[in-house]
Motif scaffolding. Structure first.
Motif, PDB file in Angstrom:
ATOM      1  N   PRO A 104       0.846  -1.201   0.000  1.00 19.99           N
ATOM      2  CA  PRO A 104       0.000   0.000   0.000  1.00 19.99           C
ATOM      3  C   PRO A 104       0.879   1.248   0.000  1.00 19.99           C
ATOM      4  N   ALA A 105       0.424   2.293  -0.675  1.00 21.47           N
ATOM      5  CA  ALA A 105       1.197   3.537  -0.763  1.00 21.47           C
ATOM      6  C   ALA A 105       0.253   4.705  -1.001  1.00 21.47           C
ATOM      7  N   GLY A 106       0.826   5.886  -0.937  1.00 19.72           N
ATOM      8  CA  GLY A 106       0.049   7.088  -1.189  1.00 19.72           C
ATOM      9  C   GLY A 106       0.953   8.227  -1.610  1.00 19.72           C
ATOM     10  N   ALA A 107       0.350   9.288  -2.079  1.00 20.13           N
ATOM     11  CA  ALA A 107       1.114  10.450  -2.523  1.00 20.13           C
ATOM     12  C   ALA A 107       0.294  11.714  -2.287  1.00 20.13           C
ATOM     13  N   PHE A 108       1.022  12.805  -2.093  1.00 19.63           N
ATOM     14  CA  PHE A 108       0.418  14.128  -1.951  1.00 19.63           C
ATOM     15  C   PHE A 108       1.001  15.030  -3.023  1.00 19.63           C
ATOM     16  N   PHE A 109       0.200  15.966  -3.487  1.00 20.63           N
ATOM     17  CA  PHE A 109       0.581  16.816  -4.617  1.00 20.63           C
ATOM     18  C   PHE A 109       0.251  18.270  -4.358  1.00 20.63           C
ATOM     19  N   ASP A 110       1.088  19.159  -4.899  1.00 19.48           N
ATOM     20  CA  ASP A 110       0.748  20.556  -5.120  1.00 19.48           C
ATOM     21  C   ASP A 110       0.574  20.688  -6.624  1.00 19.48           C
ATOM     22  N   LEU A 111      -0.439  21.428  -7.044  1.00 14.99           N
ATOM     23  CA  LEU A 111      -0.685  21.654  -8.462  1.00 14.99           C
ATOM     24  C   LEU A 111      -0.688  23.146  -8.742  1.00 14.99           C
ATOM     25  N   ARG A 112      -0.146  23.486  -9.904  1.00 13.40           N
ATOM     26  CA  ARG A 112      -0.078  24.887 -10.304  1.00 13.40           C
ATOM     27  C   ARG A 112      -0.293  24.970 -11.805  1.00 13.40           C
ATOM     28  N   GLU A 113      -1.275  25.778 -12.224  1.00 17.04           N
ATOM     29  CA  GLU A 113      -1.557  26.006 -13.637  1.00 17.04           C
ATOM     30  C   GLU A 113      -1.710  24.694 -14.424  1.00 17.04           C
ATOM     31  N   GLY A 114      -2.423  23.746 -13.813  1.00 25.96           N
ATOM     32  CA  GLY A 114      -2.720  22.492 -14.486  1.00 25.96           C
ATOM     33  C   GLY A 114      -1.608  21.466 -14.486  1.00 25.96           C
ATOM     34  N   LYS A 115      -0.508  21.755 -13.766  1.00 25.57           N
ATOM     35  CA  LYS A 115       0.611  20.803 -13.710  1.00 25.57           C
ATOM     36  C   LYS A 115       0.969  20.505 -12.261  1.00 25.57           C
ATOM     37  N   ILE A 116       1.705  19.431 -12.085  1.00 25.14           N
ATOM     38  CA  ILE A 116       2.124  18.986 -10.759  1.00 25.14           C
ATOM     39  C   ILE A 116       3.414  19.706 -10.378  1.00 25.14           C
ATOM     40  N   ALA A 117       3.379  20.404  -9.227  1.00 23.49           N
ATOM     41  CA  ALA A 117       4.544  21.153  -8.762  1.00 23.49           C
ATOM     42  C   ALA A 117       5.273  20.449  -7.617  1.00 23.49           C
ATOM     43  N   ARG A 118       4.572  19.532  -6.937  1.00 24.81           N
ATOM     44  CA  ARG A 118       5.205  18.748  -5.862  1.00 24.81           C
ATOM     45  C   ARG A 118       4.576  17.377  -5.818  1.00 24.81           C
ATOM     46  N   ILE A 119       5.423  16.368  -5.655  1.00 20.61           N
ATOM     47  CA  ILE A 119       4.989  14.987  -5.460  1.00 20.61           C
ATOM     48  C   ILE A 119       5.684  14.487  -4.201  1.00 20.61           C
ATOM     49  N   THR A 120       4.911  14.051  -3.219  1.00 22.12           N
ATOM     50  CA  THR A 120       5.472  13.464  -2.007  1.00 22.12           C
ATOM     51  C   THR A 120       4.866  12.076  -1.881  1.00 22.12           C
ATOM     52  N   THR A 121       5.709  11.048  -1.977  1.00 24.25           N
ATOM     53  CA  THR A 121       5.247   9.663  -1.976  1.00 24.25           C
ATOM     54  C   THR A 121       5.592   8.982  -0.659  1.00 24.25           C
ATOM     55  N   PHE A 122       4.651   8.199  -0.146  1.00 26.63           N
ATOM     56  CA  PHE A 122       4.849   7.471   1.105  1.00 26.63           C
ATOM     57  C   PHE A 122       4.515   6.000   0.929  1.00 26.63           C
ATOM     58  N   TYR A 123       5.345   5.156   1.511  1.00 23.37           N
ATOM     59  CA  TYR A 123       5.093   3.722   1.624  1.00 23.37           C
ATOM     60  C   TYR A 123       5.938   3.238   2.787  1.00 23.37           C
ATOM     61  N   ASN A 124       5.702   2.026   3.251  1.00 26.92           N
ATOM     62  CA  ASN A 124       6.450   1.491   4.378  1.00 26.92           C
ATOM     63  C   ASN A 124       7.660   0.730   3.843  1.00 26.92           C
ATOM     64  N   LEU A 125       8.828   1.373   3.906  1.00 25.38           N
ATOM     65  CA  LEU A 125      10.047   0.770   3.377  1.00 25.38           C
ATOM     66  C   LEU A 125      10.391  -0.529   4.102  1.00 25.38           C
ATOM     67  N   SER A 126      10.170  -0.589   5.411  1.00 19.27           N
ATOM     68  CA  SER A 126      10.454  -1.820   6.165  1.00 19.27           C
ATOM     69  C   SER A 126       9.616  -2.983   5.650  1.00 19.27           C
ATOM     70  N   ASP A 127       8.346  -2.720   5.350  1.00 19.43           N
ATOM     71  CA  ASP A 127       7.494  -3.782   4.790  1.00 19.43           C
ATOM     72  C   ASP A 127       8.018  -4.232   3.439  1.00 19.43           C
ATOM     73  N   TRP A 128       8.429  -3.276   2.590  1.00 23.59           N
ATOM     74  CA  TRP A 128       8.957  -3.621   1.268  1.00 23.59           C
ATOM     75  C   TRP A 128      10.221  -4.465   1.406  1.00 23.59           C
ATOM     76  N   VAL A 129      11.136  -4.067   2.285  1.00 24.68           N
ATOM     77  CA  VAL A 129      12.386  -4.816   2.487  1.00 24.68           C
ATOM     78  C   VAL A 129      12.067  -6.232   2.948  1.00 24.68           C
ATOM     79  N   ALA A 130      11.115  -6.381   3.852  1.00 20.70           N
ATOM     80  CA  ALA A 130      10.726  -7.712   4.326  1.00 20.70           C
ATOM     81  C   ALA A 130      10.187  -8.557   3.171  1.00 20.70           C
ATOM     82  N   MET A 131       9.385  -7.966   2.314  1.00 20.27           N
ATOM     83  CA  MET A 131       8.812  -8.704   1.179  1.00 20.27           C
ATOM     84  C   MET A 131       9.877  -9.188   0.215  1.00 20.27           C
TER      85      MET A 131
END
Length: 134
Positions: A104-131
């Motif tokens: 599972p993961a998620g992301a947050f964005f800032d948008l400006r003039e119809g485009k993406i100005a910031r992308i912040t992505t989150f996931y649990n790295l420890s879970d991924w490493v375990a997998m």
């Protein structure tokens, strides 16, 4: 559908199509890309380098995508499940042997003039490493 929703949906459609050029067309020249437990990439060129690296090291598809946007269209968020395959070892991470993962993961964005100005992505790295270490 709002312009912000259209932009974010197009960004994720390009991601799932393995189309970094399509993703890059949707970000501002000064985009900030933040990944949890990592640094900040500033600018389209750094984001392009990240996309190229990801395309070699991982094969991912995002499922169960839900997009949220603010009423004024300047902020957005997305929740999704990453279905991936680890193809090439990333420095400092476990050895790649084609391991598959669902995360599972998620992301947050800032948008400006119809485009993406910031992308912040989150996931649990420890879970991924375990997998990928199992």
């Amino acid at each position: 559908m709002s312009q912000a929703e259209i932009t974010l949906a197009a960004y994720y459609a390009a991601f799932n199509a393995g189309d970094p050029t399509g993703m890059l067309a949707l970000v501002t020249d000064d985009v900030e890309h933040r990944v949890n437990e990592g640094g900040i990439r500033r600018g389209r060129e750094k984001f392009a380098e990240f996309c190229a690296h990801m395309g070699v090291s991982y094969r991912e598809q995002l499922h169960d995508l839900v997009i949220f946007t603010s009423p004024d269209g300047t902020r957005g968020a997305a929740e999704f499940t990453v279905h991936g395959e680890y193809l090439k070892t990333d420095p400092g991470l476990p050895e790649a042997r084609g391991q598959r993962y669902v995360l599972p993961a998620g992301a947050f964005f800032d948008l400006r003039e119809g485009k993406i100005a910031r992308i912040t992505t989150f996931y649990n790295l420890s879970d991924w490493v375990a997998m990928v270490s199992a």
